[in-house]
Scaffold this motif. Sequence first.
Motif, PDB file in Angstrom:
ATOM      1  N   LEU A   1       7.498   2.847   6.584  1.00  0.00           N
ATOM      2  CA  LEU A   1       6.188   3.420   6.276  1.00  0.00           C
ATOM      3  C   LEU A   1       6.367   4.622   5.367  1.00  0.00           C
ATOM      4  CD1 LEU A   1       3.089   3.610   6.830  1.00  0.00           C
ATOM      5  CD2 LEU A   1       3.670   5.134   8.727  1.00  0.00           C
ATOM      6  N   THR A   2       5.573   4.672   4.307  1.00  0.00           N
ATOM      7  CA  THR A   2       5.522   5.851   3.447  1.00  0.00           C
ATOM      8  C   THR A   2       4.137   6.456   3.580  1.00  0.00           C
ATOM      9  OG1 THR A   2       7.106   4.915   1.888  1.00  0.00           O
ATOM     10  CG2 THR A   2       5.741   6.731   1.098  1.00  0.00           C
ATOM     11  N   VAL A   3       4.102   7.705   4.007  1.00  0.00           N
ATOM     12  CA  VAL A   3       2.858   8.451   4.119  1.00  0.00           C
ATOM     13  C   VAL A   3       2.750   9.268   2.834  1.00  0.00           C
ATOM     14  CG1 VAL A   3       1.579  10.168   5.458  1.00  0.00           C
ATOM     15  CG2 VAL A   3       3.132   8.565   6.624  1.00  0.00           C
ATOM     16  N   LEU A   4       1.668   9.047   2.102  1.00  0.00           N
ATOM     17  CA  LEU A   4       1.502   9.665   0.794  1.00  0.00           C
ATOM     18  C   LEU A   4       0.264  10.546   0.771  1.00  0.00           C
ATOM     19  CD1 LEU A   4       2.231   9.850  -2.260  1.00  0.00           C
ATOM     20  CD2 LEU A   4       0.768   7.836  -2.585  1.00  0.00           C
ATOM     21  N   THR A   5       0.451  11.787   0.361  1.00  0.00           N
ATOM     22  CA  THR A   5      -0.679  12.655   0.096  1.00  0.00           C
ATOM     23  C   THR A   5      -0.582  13.082  -1.367  1.00  0.00           C
ATOM     24  OG1 THR A   5      -1.947  14.589   0.861  1.00  0.00           O
ATOM     25  CG2 THR A   5       0.441  14.805   0.859  1.00  0.00           C
ATOM     26  N   VAL A   6      -1.726  13.158  -2.016  1.00  0.00           N
ATOM     27  CA  VAL A   6      -1.750  13.470  -3.447  1.00  0.00           C
ATOM     28  C   VAL A   6      -2.406  14.824  -3.647  1.00  0.00           C
ATOM     29  CG1 VAL A   6      -2.532  12.728  -5.730  1.00  0.00           C
ATOM     30  CG2 VAL A   6      -1.877  11.013  -4.014  1.00  0.00           C
ATOM     31  N   GLN A   7      -1.662  15.730  -4.277  1.00  0.00           N
ATOM     32  CA  GLN A   7      -2.212  17.024  -4.659  1.00  0.00           C
ATOM     33  C   GLN A   7      -2.974  16.810  -5.955  1.00  0.00           C
ATOM     34  OE1 GLN A   7      -2.405  20.027  -3.224  1.00  0.00           O
ATOM     35  NE2 GLN A   7      -3.559  20.657  -5.004  1.00  0.00           N
TER      36      GLN A   7
ATOM     37  N   LEU B   1       5.575  11.791   1.579  1.00  0.00           N
ATOM     38  CA  LEU B   1       5.636  12.240   0.188  1.00  0.00           C
ATOM     39  C   LEU B   1       4.353  12.972  -0.181  1.00  0.00           C
ATOM     40  CD1 LEU B   1       6.798   8.995  -1.672  1.00  0.00           C
ATOM     41  CD2 LEU B   1       8.208  10.948  -1.039  1.00  0.00           C
ATOM     42  N   ALA B   2       4.486  13.962  -1.046  1.00  0.00           N
ATOM     43  CA  ALA B   2       3.330  14.598  -1.671  1.00  0.00           C
ATOM     44  C   ALA B   2       3.607  14.635  -3.158  1.00  0.00           C
ATOM     45  CB  ALA B   2       3.110  16.005  -1.133  1.00  0.00           C
ATOM     46  N   VAL B   3       2.645  14.164  -3.923  1.00  0.00           N
ATOM     47  CA  VAL B   3       2.826  14.037  -5.362  1.00  0.00           C
ATOM     48  C   VAL B   3       1.624  14.653  -6.065  1.00  0.00           C
ATOM     49  CG1 VAL B   3       3.111  12.370  -7.242  1.00  0.00           C
ATOM     50  CG2 VAL B   3       4.071  11.871  -4.998  1.00  0.00           C
TER      51      VAL B   3
ATOM     52  N   THR C   1      -2.183   7.606  -8.450  1.00  0.00           N
ATOM     53  CA  THR C   1      -0.901   7.908  -7.820  1.00  0.00           C
ATOM     54  C   THR C   1      -0.610   6.928  -6.685  1.00  0.00           C
ATOM     55  OG1 THR C   1      -1.152  10.233  -8.418  1.00  0.00           O
ATOM     56  CG2 THR C   1       0.466   9.713  -6.713  1.00  0.00           C
ATOM     57  N   ILE C   2      -1.613   6.651  -5.857  1.00  0.00           N
ATOM     58  CA  ILE C   2      -1.427   5.677  -4.774  1.00  0.00           C
ATOM     59  C   ILE C   2      -1.016   4.329  -5.356  1.00  0.00           C
ATOM     60  CG2 ILE C   2      -2.611   4.327  -2.986  1.00  0.00           C
ATOM     61  CD1 ILE C   2      -4.300   6.903  -2.444  1.00  0.00           C
ATOM     62  N   LEU C   3      -1.714   3.881  -6.383  1.00  0.00           N
ATOM     63  CA  LEU C   3      -1.407   2.592  -6.997  1.00  0.00           C
ATOM     64  C   LEU C   3      -0.007   2.574  -7.598  1.00  0.00           C
ATOM     65  CD1 LEU C   3      -4.867   1.928  -8.621  1.00  0.00           C
ATOM     66  CD2 LEU C   3      -3.826   0.584  -6.768  1.00  0.00           C
ATOM     67  N   ASP C   4       0.403   3.670  -8.213  1.00  0.00           N
ATOM     68  CA  ASP C   4       1.729   3.734  -8.823  1.00  0.00           C
ATOM     69  C   ASP C   4       2.824   3.694  -7.762  1.00  0.00           C
ATOM     70  OD1 ASP C   4       3.542   4.076 -11.082  1.00  0.00           O
ATOM     71  OD2 ASP C   4       3.886   6.077 -10.259  1.00  0.00           O
ATOM     72  N   VAL C   5       2.676   4.503  -6.716  1.00  0.00           N
ATOM     73  CA  VAL C   5       3.689   4.555  -5.663  1.00  0.00           C
ATOM     74  C   VAL C   5       3.758   3.214  -4.922  1.00  0.00           C
ATOM     75  CG1 VAL C   5       4.271   5.638  -3.444  1.00  0.00           C
ATOM     76  CG2 VAL C   5       3.594   7.056  -5.381  1.00  0.00           C
ATOM     77  N   ALA C   6       2.626   2.535  -4.795  1.00  0.00           N
ATOM     78  CA  ALA C   6       2.550   1.309  -4.000  1.00  0.00           C
ATOM     79  C   ALA C   6       2.696   0.029  -4.814  1.00  0.00           C
ATOM     80  CB  ALA C   6       1.227   1.290  -3.242  1.00  0.00           C
TER      81      ALA C   6
ATOM     82  N   ALA D   1     -10.807   4.991  -2.351  1.00  0.00           N
ATOM     83  CA  ALA D   1     -10.670   3.676  -1.708  1.00  0.00           C
ATOM     84  C   ALA D   1     -11.246   2.582  -2.605  1.00  0.00           C
ATOM     85  CB  ALA D   1     -11.366   3.675  -0.347  1.00  0.00           C
ATOM     86  N   CYS D   2     -12.360   2.865  -3.232  1.00  0.00           N
ATOM     87  CA  CYS D   2     -12.985   1.885  -4.122  1.00  0.00           C
ATOM     88  C   CYS D   2     -12.076   1.574  -5.317  1.00  0.00           C
ATOM     89  CB  CYS D   2     -14.335   2.410  -4.584  1.00  0.00           C
ATOM     90  SG  CYS D   2     -15.318   1.196  -5.466  1.00  0.00           S
ATOM     91  N   GLN D   3     -11.542   2.604  -5.959  1.00  0.00           N
ATOM     92  CA  GLN D   3     -10.650   2.388  -7.109  1.00  0.00           C
ATOM     93  C   GLN D   3      -9.391   1.634  -6.707  1.00  0.00           C
ATOM     94  OE1 GLN D   3      -9.797   5.945  -9.384  1.00  0.00           O
ATOM     95  NE2 GLN D   3     -11.847   6.729  -8.974  1.00  0.00           N
ATOM     96  N   VAL D   4      -8.827   1.992  -5.561  1.00  0.00           N
ATOM     97  CA  VAL D   4      -7.603   1.326  -5.110  1.00  0.00           C
ATOM     98  C   VAL D   4      -7.880  -0.148  -4.822  1.00  0.00           C
ATOM     99  CG1 VAL D   4      -5.843   1.251  -3.285  1.00  0.00           C
ATOM    100  CG2 VAL D   4      -6.488   3.442  -4.301  1.00  0.00           C
ATOM    101  N   THR D   5      -8.994  -0.453  -4.168  1.00  0.00           N
ATOM    102  CA  THR D   5      -9.295  -1.859  -3.865  1.00  0.00           C
ATOM    103  C   THR D   5      -9.523  -2.668  -5.134  1.00  0.00           C
ATOM    104  OG1 THR D   5     -11.653  -1.417  -3.535  1.00  0.00           O
ATOM    105  CG2 THR D   5     -10.267  -1.417  -1.575  1.00  0.00           C
TER     106      THR D   5
END
Length: 157
Positions: free
Chosen positions: A43-49, A99-101, A108-113, A138-142
């Motif tokens: 599991l990777t927990v990602l938070t984006v600054q 991770l925090a990026v 960023t979520i899409l790139d990491v995932a 959430a909308c953009q990621v989906t």
Amino acid sequence: VKTKAERKEKKMPGIIVGIDGSSHSRRALDWAINEAAIRHAPLTVLTVQQVMRSFWAGPMIYPEDAELAEHARKIAQEETDGALGKLAEDARPPAVTVLAVPGLPAETILDVAKDADMIVVGSRGAGGFKKLLMGSVACQVTHHAHVPIIVIPAEES
């Protein structure tokens, strides 16, 4: 679903969960932890600054953004440790990375995932528009993910 050997051979990152400190993301974190444990997946927990978007190009990242991201990572680590602390050792994922990026959240979520087994996000984040059924990230990621995505709904009241 990939086996543990297939993930190791292909170095799959497993499950990515995006968190931002909101109650929606805490529910997503709990769900992702349980799912990663069931699947024996990392599991990777990602938070984006979040940074500013420049008018001419992509995100504008300043030197102090790295320091802010490290502060966000510490907060995300505390939240993750708290969620893991509620579980028995054998009910935890085999590996958890926080991770925090600095960047733009959805991008960023899409790139990491991009090579993940799945992405997990809350239906809404820390942003303001409470009347929306699904938040903008959430909308953009989906709409742009190339891997399965799970959107965890708000807790029913």
